[in-house]
Design an enzyme around this catalytic site. Sequence first.
Site, PDB file in Angstrom:
ATOM      1  N   CYS A  73      37.011  32.725 -43.095  1.00 17.00           N
ATOM      2  CA  CYS A  73      36.333  33.825 -43.960  1.00 17.00           C
ATOM      3  C   CYS A  73      34.840  34.789 -43.955  1.00 17.00           C
ATOM      4  O   CYS A  73      34.787  35.933 -44.247  1.00 17.00           O
ATOM      5  CB  CYS A  73      35.984  32.952 -45.392  1.00 17.00           C
ATOM      6  SG  CYS A  73      35.172  31.822 -45.221  1.00 17.00           S
ATOM      7  N   CYS A  74      33.906  33.725 -43.093  1.00 17.78           N
ATOM      8  CA  CYS A  74      33.351  34.267 -42.134  1.00 17.78           C
ATOM      9  C   CYS A  74      32.866  35.382 -41.742  1.00 17.78           C
ATOM     10  O   CYS A  74      32.662  36.476 -41.566  1.00 17.78           O
ATOM     11  CB  CYS A  74      31.867  33.169 -41.930  1.00 17.78           C
ATOM     12  SG  CYS A  74      31.623  32.065 -43.661  1.00 17.78           S
ATOM     13  N   HIS A 120      44.234  30.849 -54.639  1.00 14.78           N
ATOM     14  CA  HIS A 120      44.151  31.783 -54.104  1.00 14.78           C
ATOM     15  C   HIS A 120      44.980  33.698 -53.714  1.00 14.78           C
ATOM     16  O   HIS A 120      44.655  34.473 -53.383  1.00 14.78           O
ATOM     17  CB  HIS A 120      43.557  32.179 -52.890  1.00 14.78           C
ATOM     18  CG  HIS A 120      42.565  30.708 -52.494  1.00 14.78           C
ATOM     19  ND1 HIS A 120      42.224  29.565 -53.283  1.00 14.78           N
ATOM     20  CD2 HIS A 120      41.585  31.417 -51.499  1.00 14.78           C
ATOM     21  CE1 HIS A 120      40.511  29.202 -53.355  1.00 14.78           C
ATOM     22  NE2 HIS A 120      40.343  30.174 -52.288  1.00 14.78           N
ATOM     23  N   CYS A 160      28.982  33.995 -46.060  1.00 15.89           N
ATOM     24  CA  CYS A 160      30.031  34.359 -46.410  1.00 15.89           C
ATOM     25  C   CYS A 160      28.479  34.820 -48.552  1.00 15.89           C
ATOM     26  O   CYS A 160      28.681  35.470 -48.869  1.00 15.89           O
ATOM     27  CB  CYS A 160      31.252  33.905 -47.242  1.00 15.89           C
ATOM     28  SG  CYS A 160      32.094  34.582 -46.423  1.00 15.89           S
ATOM     29  N   GLU A 192      30.709  23.086 -50.559  1.00 23.05           N
ATOM     30  CA  GLU A 192      30.659  24.385 -50.242  1.00 23.05           C
ATOM     31  C   GLU A 192      29.378  25.258 -51.060  1.00 23.05           C
ATOM     32  O   GLU A 192      29.844  25.878 -51.625  1.00 23.05           O
ATOM     33  CB  GLU A 192      31.883  25.373 -49.776  1.00 23.05           C
ATOM     34  CG  GLU A 192      32.785  25.013 -48.531  1.00 23.05           C
ATOM     35  CD  GLU A 192      34.049  25.924 -48.175  1.00 23.05           C
ATOM     36  OE1 GLU A 192      34.642  26.248 -49.086  1.00 23.05           O
ATOM     37  OE2 GLU A 192      34.433  25.883 -47.041  1.00 23.05           O
TER      38      GLU A 192
HETATM   39  O1  FUB Z   1      37.947  29.795 -50.448  1.00 22.29           O
HETATM   40  C1  FUB Z   1      38.028  31.190 -49.513  1.00 22.29           C
HETATM   41  C2  FUB Z   1      36.737  31.055 -48.787  1.00 22.29           C
HETATM   42  O2  FUB Z   1      37.051  30.029 -47.894  1.00 22.29           O
HETATM   43  C3  FUB Z   1      35.662  30.905 -49.134  1.00 22.29           C
HETATM   44  O3  FUB Z   1      34.740  31.513 -50.221  1.00 22.29           O
HETATM   45  C4  FUB Z   1      35.106  30.288 -48.763  1.00 22.29           C
HETATM   46  O4  FUB Z   1      33.915  29.363 -48.598  1.00 22.29           O
HETATM   47  C5  FUB Z   1      35.774  29.218 -47.481  1.00 22.29           C
HETATM   48  O5  FUB Z   1      36.471  28.001 -48.600  1.00 22.29           O
HETATM   49 ZN    ZN Z   2      33.087  32.366 -45.304  1.00 18.67          ZN
END
Ligand code: FUB
Ligand code: ZN
Length: 617
Positions: A402-403, A155, A336, A318
């Site tokens: 993240c959300c 990431h 998200c 996911e």
């Molecule tokens: O991996 C980054 C974020 O965390 C993703 O967009 C979400 O689904 C969660 O896994």
């Molecule tokens: Zn999220």
Amino acid sequence: MKRFVHLFPIAIAAVLLAACNGGQSAKTHKLITPVKFSDVTINDGFWSPRLQSHKDVTLKVCIDQIENQTGRIQNFRNAAAGSGEHSGIFFDDSDVYKALEGMAYSLQNNPDPELEAKCDEWIDLFAAAQQGDGYINTYYTLTGLENRWSDMDKHEMYCAGHLTEAAVAYYNVTGKRKLLDVAIKMADHMMTVFGPGKRDWVPGHEEIELALVKLYGVTGEKKYLDFAQWLLEERGRGYGTWSALAAENHYQDSRPVREMTDISGHAVRAMYLYCGMADVAAYTGDQGYIDALHRLWDDVVLRNMYITGGIGQSASNEGFTTDYSLPNLTAYCETCASVGMVLWNWRMNQFTGDAKYIDVLERSMYNGALAGISLAGDRFFYVNPLESTGSHHRQPWYGCACCPSQICRFLPSIGNYVYGVAADGIYVNLYMGNSASVKLGSRKVTLTQETDYPWDGAVALTVGCKRPFKSALRLRIPGWCKAYELTVNGQAADAPVEKGYAVLNRKWHDGDRIALNMSMPAEIVAADPRVKEDEGCRAVQRGPLVYCMEEVDNPDFAELCIEEDTSFDAVWESDLLRGVTTLSATVGDREMKLIPYYAWDNREAGRMRVWIPLSGE
Ligand code: FUB
Ligand code: ZN
């Protein structure tokens, strides 16, 4: 009764328009330019309280979590000092950037020197944590810089993308460019390592692509657009370091993007990928991208979307599984991903001028995404199932947050989705009380909306202008709306419907008043018969809101059934759930009461369901 999935004709209209990008004029292949949220002042019974609690509560919760309850800011301090450990997950930097983006948007809506000082304090830390060569990522800085750019799923570009979005937001709102310079240095660093003739790379989590296009928009530097396109073109060519199965089931890396036909893999990653493709295509006019996006949209919306506008059925990736498999209790529907649906459908509407995309945007926004935050603004859902046994509750934060940070940046920018401008007129997409300043060629026009939407389908729109002007005003007639009346200055209006918009084409004068009156009955809907999980069940929606049954209102929860012709009374209850219209019915000898899905789990714990069994099934 109606089925909630429909087949729609696809129409593509690409017109060259000049779009305003950070002071320079760049051509885009989009039909519609959105009116920015900074030009839309929301004054609305439904949304204003939410924006207020975002400012008063949500931002404070996020800042406290980032600074005090978790090590996210400490990671930047350590990275700046070049000593100490990294705590948390390797992509935690992204939450800080996303929260900062939300803080920037909030500053636009509500200038606040204290909040701006907090942003500047964080930005100073980010700048201090940046390496001399432009690289910025606290995980690798603190665990071994020699390992950076060694794992495509770590990431680094995802974090860089969120850094860039925050930087563009903060620059646009404050004019301060310190963070923008950090983002530019990181982008330039990435381009020294990757690109044509350099290393190949497939970002495991998309996001950088759309962010680079924003960076292009604000700097006018085409190299960022080219790099975004190069990254998109890297996918599906065997450069990814994962298995072929993972390339398909997780990474959107099993075929070149322009050949994609079916949604697969991780839902949020897919949404960001499609946004990136749309953004690149907006400047390049790449029809291959646009055609792929249309195919993918059909697959998502017609075969893989929940009635709430949520997507991504499965916790295991996911993301997506098989067509028409939409379990309710175990539905993942990450918050998200619903926000991602808003972002992607917004872009699709800009390409086509078709209201069907706003129908989906609205569904995801009012249901899947809005359920992601408590009414008080202090708790968040990550997973949004359509059924609960009573044990699923919003949390103040998550290890993987993240959300919450997504909601933090989404809410203050909802004004973006209300209006658009095109050569063929002004598009009114969403209905909410607001006053907007719309640039139509060289003239400024104001539009003022008054409405109790989504509780009521009456909308009054007043035009303000210095001099009369001729233009089409296109008012979206939502897919849920079966009957409406439209008047201008009290006279029935002649307004043919084109691509889901009622078109009022005339000369407008200051004070002209449009009244759109949409009838908004409660509707009983059936799923596509191929969705086995909803067989023998019906759901209820009214206007853009999907309803659900919570145990706290329904002591007979387990026994309650619905009939094809159950008739509901819509009752405004100002003291319930901060004001909601509930739907009540008597079925057989039992009473049933439904509340909007977004408002569930704001009272005592209990069972919940969206799809209600039919009597006799
Ligand atoms: O991996 C980054 C974020 O965390 C993703 O967009 C979400 O689904 C969660 O896994
Ligand atoms: Zn999220």
